[in-house]
Scaffold this active site. Structure first.
Site, PDB file in Angstrom:
ATOM      1  CG  ASN A  40      -2.080   0.991   1.040  1.00 62.89           C
ATOM      2  OD1 ASN A  40      -2.581   1.192  -0.068  1.00 62.89           O
ATOM      3  ND2 ASN A  40      -2.475   1.637   2.116  1.00 62.89           N
ATOM      4  CB  SER A 131      -6.707   1.694  15.675  1.00 68.20           C
ATOM      5  OG  SER A 131      -7.857   2.373  15.250  1.00 68.20           O
ATOM      6  CB  THR A 133     -10.978   1.056  15.415  1.00 69.94           C
ATOM      7  OG1 THR A 133     -12.194   0.549  14.922  1.00 69.94           O
ATOM      8  CG2 THR A 133      -9.933  -0.027  15.371  1.00 69.94           C
ATOM      9  CE1 TYR A 155      -6.525  -1.695  11.000  1.00 73.75           C
ATOM     10  CE2 TYR A 155      -8.302  -0.397  11.972  1.00 73.75           C
ATOM     11  CZ  TYR A 155      -6.967  -0.563  11.660  1.00 73.75           C
ATOM     12  OH  TYR A 155      -6.062   0.418  12.015  1.00 73.75           O
ATOM     13  CE  LYS A 159      -3.988  -1.795  13.647  1.00 72.55           C
ATOM     14  NZ  LYS A 159      -2.579  -1.809  13.268  1.00 72.55           N
ATOM     15  CG  PHE A 184      -8.322   9.239  18.911  1.00 68.74           C
ATOM     16  CD1 PHE A 184      -7.423   8.618  19.789  1.00 68.74           C
ATOM     17  CD2 PHE A 184      -9.660   9.184  19.231  1.00 68.74           C
ATOM     18  CE1 PHE A 184      -7.852   7.979  20.955  1.00 68.74           C
ATOM     19  CE2 PHE A 184     -10.103   8.561  20.405  1.00 68.74           C
ATOM     20  CZ  PHE A 184      -9.199   7.956  21.252  1.00 68.74           C
ATOM     21  N   GLY A 314     -21.756   0.597  10.751  1.00 68.56           N
ATOM     22  CA  GLY A 314     -20.642   0.459  11.699  1.00 68.56           C
ATOM     23  C   GLY A 314     -20.125   1.779  12.239  1.00 68.56           C
TER      24      GLY A 314
HETATM   25  P1  NAD Z   1      -0.482   2.688   5.253  1.00 68.46           P
HETATM   26  O1  NAD Z   1      -1.248   1.640   4.529  1.00 68.46           O
HETATM   27  O2  NAD Z   1      -0.230   3.973   4.574  1.00 68.46           O
HETATM   28  O3  NAD Z   1       0.922   2.090   5.730  1.00 68.46           O
HETATM   29  C1  NAD Z   1       1.086   0.731   6.070  1.00 68.46           C
HETATM   30  C2  NAD Z   1       2.366   0.258   5.389  1.00 68.46           C
HETATM   31  O4  NAD Z   1       2.580  -1.103   5.742  1.00 68.46           O
HETATM   32  C3  NAD Z   1       2.307   0.333   3.865  1.00 68.46           C
HETATM   33  O5  NAD Z   1       3.473   0.943   3.384  1.00 68.46           O
HETATM   34  C4  NAD Z   1       2.232  -1.135   3.432  1.00 68.46           C
HETATM   35  O6  NAD Z   1       2.837  -1.338   2.178  1.00 68.46           O
HETATM   36  C5  NAD Z   1       2.965  -1.829   4.574  1.00 68.46           C
HETATM   37  N1  NAD Z   1       2.581  -3.223   4.806  1.00 68.46           N
HETATM   38  C6  NAD Z   1       1.329  -3.732   4.973  1.00 68.46           C
HETATM   39  N2  NAD Z   1       1.406  -5.055   5.162  1.00 68.46           N
HETATM   40  C7  NAD Z   1       2.717  -5.399   5.129  1.00 68.46           C
HETATM   41  C8  NAD Z   1       3.419  -6.629   5.273  1.00 68.46           C
HETATM   42  N3  NAD Z   1       2.776  -7.780   5.445  1.00 68.46           N
HETATM   43  N4  NAD Z   1       4.761  -6.606   5.204  1.00 68.46           N
HETATM   44  C9  NAD Z   1       5.421  -5.447   5.012  1.00 68.46           C
HETATM   45  N5  NAD Z   1       4.822  -4.252   4.852  1.00 68.46           N
HETATM   46  C10 NAD Z   1       3.465  -4.243   4.915  1.00 68.46           C
HETATM   47  O7  NAD Z   1      -1.221   2.915   6.653  1.00 68.46           O
HETATM   48  P2  NAD Z   1      -1.006   4.063   7.714  1.00 68.46           P
HETATM   49  O8  NAD Z   1      -2.185   4.959   7.678  1.00 68.46           O
HETATM   50  O9  NAD Z   1       0.356   4.633   7.603  1.00 68.46           O
HETATM   51  O10 NAD Z   1      -1.137   3.201   9.040  1.00 68.46           O
HETATM   52  C11 NAD Z   1      -0.009   2.683   9.722  1.00 68.46           C
HETATM   53  C12 NAD Z   1      -0.485   1.836  10.882  1.00 68.46           C
HETATM   54  O11 NAD Z   1      -1.317   2.634  11.728  1.00 68.46           O
HETATM   55  C13 NAD Z   1      -1.345   0.635  10.477  1.00 68.46           C
HETATM   56  O12 NAD Z   1      -0.995  -0.452  11.309  1.00 68.46           O
HETATM   57  C14 NAD Z   1      -2.754   1.094  10.754  1.00 68.46           C
HETATM   58  O13 NAD Z   1      -3.599   0.009  11.061  1.00 68.46           O
HETATM   59  C15 NAD Z   1      -2.560   2.004  11.950  1.00 68.46           C
HETATM   60  N6  NAD Z   1      -3.609   3.017  12.085  1.00 68.46           N
HETATM   61  C16 NAD Z   1      -3.875   3.856  11.049  1.00 68.46           C
HETATM   62  C17 NAD Z   1      -4.910   4.792  11.163  1.00 68.46           C
HETATM   63  C18 NAD Z   1      -5.263   5.717  10.014  1.00 68.46           C
HETATM   64  O14 NAD Z   1      -6.367   6.253  10.015  1.00 68.46           O
HETATM   65  N7  NAD Z   1      -4.382   5.937   9.045  1.00 68.46           N
HETATM   66  C19 NAD Z   1      -5.636   4.903  12.362  1.00 68.46           C
HETATM   67  C20 NAD Z   1      -5.318   4.048  13.413  1.00 68.46           C
HETATM   68  C21 NAD Z   1      -4.291   3.109  13.261  1.00 68.46           C
HETATM   69  N1  UFG Z   2     -17.426  10.264   6.394  1.00 65.26           N
HETATM   70  C1  UFG Z   2     -18.332  10.805   5.495  1.00 65.26           C
HETATM   71  N2  UFG Z   2     -18.096  10.619   4.168  1.00 65.26           N
HETATM   72  C2  UFG Z   2     -17.025   9.919   3.690  1.00 65.26           C
HETATM   73  C3  UFG Z   2     -16.111   9.380   4.627  1.00 65.26           C
HETATM   74  C4  UFG Z   2     -16.358   9.562   5.973  1.00 65.26           C
HETATM   75  O1  UFG Z   2     -19.303  11.432   5.883  1.00 65.26           O
HETATM   76  O2  UFG Z   2     -16.890   9.767   2.463  1.00 65.26           O
HETATM   77  C5  UFG Z   2     -17.645  10.494   7.838  1.00 65.26           C
HETATM   78  C6  UFG Z   2     -17.835   9.218   8.643  1.00 65.26           C
HETATM   79  O3  UFG Z   2     -19.185   8.815   8.634  1.00 65.26           O
HETATM   80  C7  UFG Z   2     -17.316   9.643  10.013  1.00 65.26           C
HETATM   81  C8  UFG Z   2     -16.214  10.662   9.698  1.00 65.26           C
HETATM   82  O4  UFG Z   2     -16.476  11.104   8.363  1.00 65.26           O
HETATM   83  O5  UFG Z   2     -18.332  10.308  10.725  1.00 65.26           O
HETATM   84  C9  UFG Z   2     -14.804  10.067   9.748  1.00 65.26           C
HETATM   85  O6  UFG Z   2     -14.751   8.909   8.927  1.00 65.26           O
HETATM   86  P1  UFG Z   2     -13.357   8.242   8.508  1.00 65.26           P
HETATM   87  O7  UFG Z   2     -13.679   7.100   7.604  1.00 65.26           O
HETATM   88  O8  UFG Z   2     -12.414   9.269   8.014  1.00 65.26           O
HETATM   89  O9  UFG Z   2     -12.770   7.742   9.910  1.00 65.26           O
HETATM   90  P2  UFG Z   2     -13.337   6.710  10.979  1.00 65.26           P
HETATM   91  O10 UFG Z   2     -13.451   7.448  12.272  1.00 65.26           O
HETATM   92  O11 UFG Z   2     -14.533   6.018  10.490  1.00 65.26           O
HETATM   93  O12 UFG Z   2     -12.165   5.619  11.067  1.00 65.26           O
HETATM   94  C10 UFG Z   2     -10.779   5.977  11.013  1.00 65.26           C
HETATM   95  C11 UFG Z   2      -9.995   4.840  10.384  1.00 65.26           C
HETATM   96  C12 UFG Z   2      -9.981   3.654  11.284  1.00 65.26           C
HETATM   97  C13 UFG Z   2      -9.456   4.054  12.630  1.00 65.26           C
HETATM   98  C14 UFG Z   2     -10.264   5.188  13.208  1.00 65.26           C
HETATM   99  C15 UFG Z   2      -9.611   5.654  14.487  1.00 65.26           C
HETATM  100  O13 UFG Z   2     -10.571   4.476   9.140  1.00 65.26           O
HETATM  101  O14 UFG Z   2      -9.126   2.673  10.766  1.00 65.26           O
HETATM  102  O15 UFG Z   2     -10.308   6.272  12.293  1.00 65.26           O
HETATM  103  O16 UFG Z   2     -10.465   6.434  15.212  1.00 65.26           O
HETATM  104  F1  UFG Z   2      -9.514   3.011  13.468  1.00 65.26           F
END
Ligand code: NAD
Ligand code: UFG
Length: 366
Positions: A40, A131, A133, A155, A159, A184, A314
């Site tokens: 990704n 997360s 979540t 997902y 975690k 968050f 959800g």
């Molecule tokens: P991202 O997808 O941009 O980064 C994840 C990276 O991990 C990518 O570069 C992907 O190529 C790599 N990866 C995935 N599976 C792999 C594997 N099996 N081996 C090696 N590399 C692998 O995601 P992000 O937003 O940077 O998130 C980073 C971490 O934070 C994740 O664990 C995600 O679950 C967690 N997280 C993200 C959010 C969010 O909203 N972005 C919120 C809460 C937690």
């Molecule tokens: N939303 C919309 N339209 C869209 C996308 C989102 O109205 O096209 C709303 C959602 O309903 C929500 C808010 O915007 O009320 C935020 O939604 P996001 O999808 O941006 O974020 P979430 O809070 O649903 O979830 C994200 C990540 C999860 C992580 C969590 C941590 O997707 O992986 O934040 O709080 F766990």
């Protein structure tokens, strides 16, 4: 604060949060090594990071389920600490292909722990990307770290399972120092506009979707529900600037005492904390979807057309963090405001669109 320079491995380090953290760590004087399978992200991110910091980054292409390669990477580069970002993260997709999610996230983490245990120099410092979540539908707000956990999708359960595994590990062997960071909603981008969040396909998350509407790539935003029990009826979340989040990782490493664990340190004020420690990383402020749209319109001077659509399955009404524990224990609080989040996100989006238009490589983080 420790003055010892560490060798830090970032699994998933070319992704959105990992790439921003790489910049913060390198600028703090540490040596960053990136391990990623690019499922990704774009390998070109490493060159972009070098452009930002003026220093080279060593990257290793590999899957976290390849325990032997991980062990070799840890030993060859004498890694002191690991920040474990690698994982699949799309909530909706996780319900469609749960086995992939458990294999990648849970099995992948076990493989990493096995590699750390097997490495001859015994690296025992780990920061894990958890997360918000894991809290599920909040029973009270703001959510503190002792709020009950109840993930509502595969997902989130990956975690929670990983957190449990880490807790058992820390109990079984007191030399481990582990921080579970419950993020968050990360948004925004590095001030250079060279790295940021640029998901493949149609974005699932609000901010990248809004940014793509503003830049004209997507026609309009669907606002998922305006009948929640919130001030304007739309969902409220705790959006945190990705650079603040990145700095939270440095604070966590300092808290764990990674430098002391590595046994060479020039500043004895550094504390060490063995065991497992869990922290929320958020701002403590909640903003609604409509407030986010308004803030983005102000930052970009572009209209973001939207339609009110049905609720997304959800979704919860409101979610925001108690930030007290991180402030007290890590000495860390988020500093950047909503304007900075929207401006940096817009700056990155414009650059990404221009770069895609001129057919050059994307420099996106994810
Ligand atoms: P991202 O997808 O941009 O980064 C994840 C990276 O991990 C990518 O570069 C992907 O190529 C790599 N990866 C995935 N599976 C792999 C594997 N099996 N081996 C090696 N590399 C692998 O995601 P992000 O937003 O940077 O998130 C980073 C971490 O934070 C994740 O664990 C995600 O679950 C967690 N997280 C993200 C959010 C969010 O909203 N972005 C919120 C809460 C937690
Ligand atoms: N939303 C919309 N339209 C869209 C996308 C989102 O109205 O096209 C709303 C959602 O309903 C929500 C808010 O915007 O009320 C935020 O939604 P996001 O999808 O941006 O974020 P979430 O809070 O649903 O979830 C994200 C990540 C999860 C992580 C969590 C941590 O997707 O992986 O934040 O709080 F766990």
């Amino acid at each position: 604060m420790s003055t010892r320079s560490l060798n830090i491995l970032l699994t998933g380090g070319t992704g959105y949060i990992g790439s921003h953290t790489a910049v913060v760590l390198q600028e703090a004087g540490h040596r960053v090594f990136i391990y990623d399978n690019y499922c990704n992200s774009d390998p070109a991110v490493a060159q972009t990071l070098q452009k930002i910091t003026g220093q080279p980054f060593k990257t290793i292409e590999g899957d976290i389920r390849n325990t032997d390669l991980l062990q070799k990477t840890l030993e060859t580069n004498h890694i002191d600490a690991v920040i474990h970002f690698a994982g699949l993260k799309a909530v909706g997709e996780s319900a469609t292909i749960p086995v992939e999610y458990y294999a990648n996230n849970v099995q992948g983490t076990i493989s990493l722990l096995q590699a750390m245990q097997a490495a001859s120099h015994r690296p025992r410092t780990l920061v894990f990307s958890s997360s918000a979540t894991v809290y599920g539908d909040p029973q009270y707000l703001p959510i503190d770290e002792s709020h009950p956990t109840a993930a509502t999708n595969p997902y989130g359960r990956t975690k929670l399972h990983i957190e449990e595994i880490l807790r058992d590990l820390a109990k079984s062997d007191v030399s481990w120092r582990i921080a579970c960071l419950r993020y968050f909603n990360p948004v925004g981008a590095h001030v250079s506009g060279l790295i940021g969040e640029n998901p493949n396909g149609i974005p699932n998350n609000l901010m990248p979707f809004v940014a793509q509407v503003a830049v004209g790539k997507l026609k309009q935003l669907n606002v998922f529900g305006n009948d929640y029990d919130t001030p304007d009826g739309t969902g409220v979340r705790d959006y945190i600037h990705v650079m603040d989040l990145a700095e939270g990782h440095l604070a966590a490493l300092n808290y764990l005492g990674a430098a002391l664990a590595a046994e060479v340190v020039t500043n004895t004020e550094t504390q060490t904390h063995t065991g497992l420690h869990t922290f929320n990383l958020g701002t403590g402020c909640g903003y609604s979807v409509l407030e986010m749209i308004q803030a983005f319109e102000a930052a970009s001077a572009k209209a973001v057309p939207f339609l009110i659509a049905p609720r997304r399955a959800g979704d919860i009404a409101s979610c925001y963090a108690s930030t007290t524990l991180a402030a007290e224990q890590l000495g860390w609080t988020a500093k950047r405001d909503l304007k900075a989040m929207c401006e940096s996100s817009w700056h990155f989006q414009q650059k990404a669109a221009a770069s895609a238009g001129s057919n050059s490589n994307t420099t996106a983080g994810a």
